[in-house]
Design a protein around this motif. Structure first.
Motif, short mmCIF file in Angstrom:
data_model
loop_
_atom_site.label_atom_id
_atom_site.label_comp_id
_atom_site.label_asym_id
_atom_site.label_seq_id
_atom_site.Cartn_x
_atom_site.Cartn_y
_atom_site.Cartn_z
N ALA A 43 -97.33 -63.53 -17.64
CA ALA A 43 -97.17 -64.64 -16.71
C ALA A 43 -95.96 -65.50 -17.05
CB ALA A 43 -98.44 -65.50 -16.70
N ARG A 95 -94.48 -66.11 -8.96
CA ARG A 95 -94.16 -64.88 -9.69
C ARG A 95 -94.12 -65.09 -11.20
NH1 ARG A 95 -94.53 -59.90 -7.85
NH2 ARG A 95 -92.63 -59.19 -8.89
N SER A 96 -93.99 -66.34 -11.65
CA SER A 96 -94.00 -66.65 -13.08
C SER A 96 -94.47 -68.09 -13.26
CB SER A 96 -92.60 -66.47 -13.69
OG SER A 96 -91.72 -67.45 -13.19
N TRP A 149 -93.85 -57.76 -14.12
CA TRP A 149 -94.87 -57.06 -13.36
C TRP A 149 -94.66 -55.56 -13.51
CZ3 TRP A 149 -98.32 -59.85 -10.00
CH2 TRP A 149 -98.07 -61.24 -9.99
N LEU A 194 -99.72 -57.95 -12.79
CA LEU A 194 -99.02 -58.82 -13.73
C LEU A 194 -99.12 -58.30 -15.16
CD1 LEU A 194 -97.57 -61.56 -14.14
CD2 LEU A 194 -99.85 -62.57 -14.48
#
Length: 287
Positions: free
Chosen positions: A209, A18-19, A214, A206
């Motif tokens: 990053a 997710r990151s 998001w 996204l």
């Protein structure tokens, strides 16, 4: 294969986080699709045999078993070498396509470098054909290389391009293809439809990053899904038939369950355990 910021190569295939600092938690769209069986043994055998037959050292090796074994071992790697070279070529063509879109959007780009890399590899014809297609179809890029996420099914992926063509929103996946004997670009696999419909069914896209931010997916409502085969002689866009999309989506979801089941089976431990012969029972004594 391109390298999105949140994609990670793992023992369970390509996965997404997710990151930047987070661990990967879901498989990529291509990893899910790869669960479908594909028998390439015939193609691999053909590549090995062709490589062996064309080897310049074959005549010299004739009658020498050691040299023949060495040539055979080298030929056995032909399919892998071809596949790796095709993947690298695909990365270069995809990079060029992305830079074309960035330039059209007025964003920083490395278009000159990307084209020079193709030229240095003898692949500039791919760029020339892509430019012709871009102009002929009057492509209006919206966002290139956008990473998407689906929480409900559990997957993520990166779409090559969101664009408008003829006033319609399109989700586009580029495929770098070879040329057949008739000078036409080779056909794409129907699996591209699964790839596109999975992108359409995303729930988020996204924004940043590093921050792991998001936003709701804004381009999944009735887009045209295009697979675009890029070759040295032509570019051939193909639309995913709206009539088949739901079936390819069902297939994709089933393959996602296969990926998870295989992961669970591997984590459960050994599937087969040794077992000894039964213990002999003592004979009953007569009274």
């Amino acid at each position: 294969m391109t390298s999105p910021a949140l994609a990670h190569q793992t023992e369970n295939g390509r996965m997404y986080s997710r990151s930047i600092d987070a661990l990967p938690t879901v498989p990529s769209i291509t990893t899910v699709i790869a669960q479908a069986p594909a028998d390439l043994s015939g193609w691999a055998g053909h590549m090995a045999a062709s490589s062996f037959a064309r080897h310049p050292g074959l005549a010299e090796a004739a009658g020498n078993p050691a040299k023949l074994r060495s040539l055979a071992k080298e030929a056995s790697d032909a399919a892998k070498l071809y596949r790796d070279a095709a993947a690298e070529r695909g990365d270069r063509v995809h990079a060029y396509a992305e830079q074309v879109a960035l330039r059209a959007l007025g964003r920083p780009h490395r278009l000159g470098e990307a084209r020079e890399e193709l030229r240095s590899c003898g692949e500039e014809a791919f760029a020339a054909r892509f430019d012709e297609w871009w102009q002929l179809y009057r492509v209006e890029p919206v966002v290139p290389e956008i990473t998407v996420w689906n929480h409900e099914v559990g997957y993520a992926g990166t779409l090559d391009l969101v664009a408008k063509i003829g006033g319609r929103l399109c989700l586009i996946d580029f495929k770098t293809k070879g040329t057949d004997r008739n000078g036409q670009v080779k056909a794409m696999d129907d699996k591209v439809v699964m790839q596109l419909v999975a992108g359409m069914k995303a729930q988020e896209s996204l924004l940043d990053a590093e921050a792991g931010t998001w936003e709701p997916w804004a381009y999944g409502t009735d887009p045209i899904l295009l697979g675009v085969a890029i070759g040295e002689t032509e570019v051939r866009p193909m639309q995913a038939s709206p009539e088949v999309l739901r079936y390819h989506w069902y297939k994709f979801c089933a393959l996602r369950r296969v990926w998870e089941a295989q992961l669970q089976a591997a984590e459960a431990g050994r599937a087969l355990l040794p077992i000894g012969p039964p213990v002999a029972r003592p004979a009953m004594q007569r009274a």
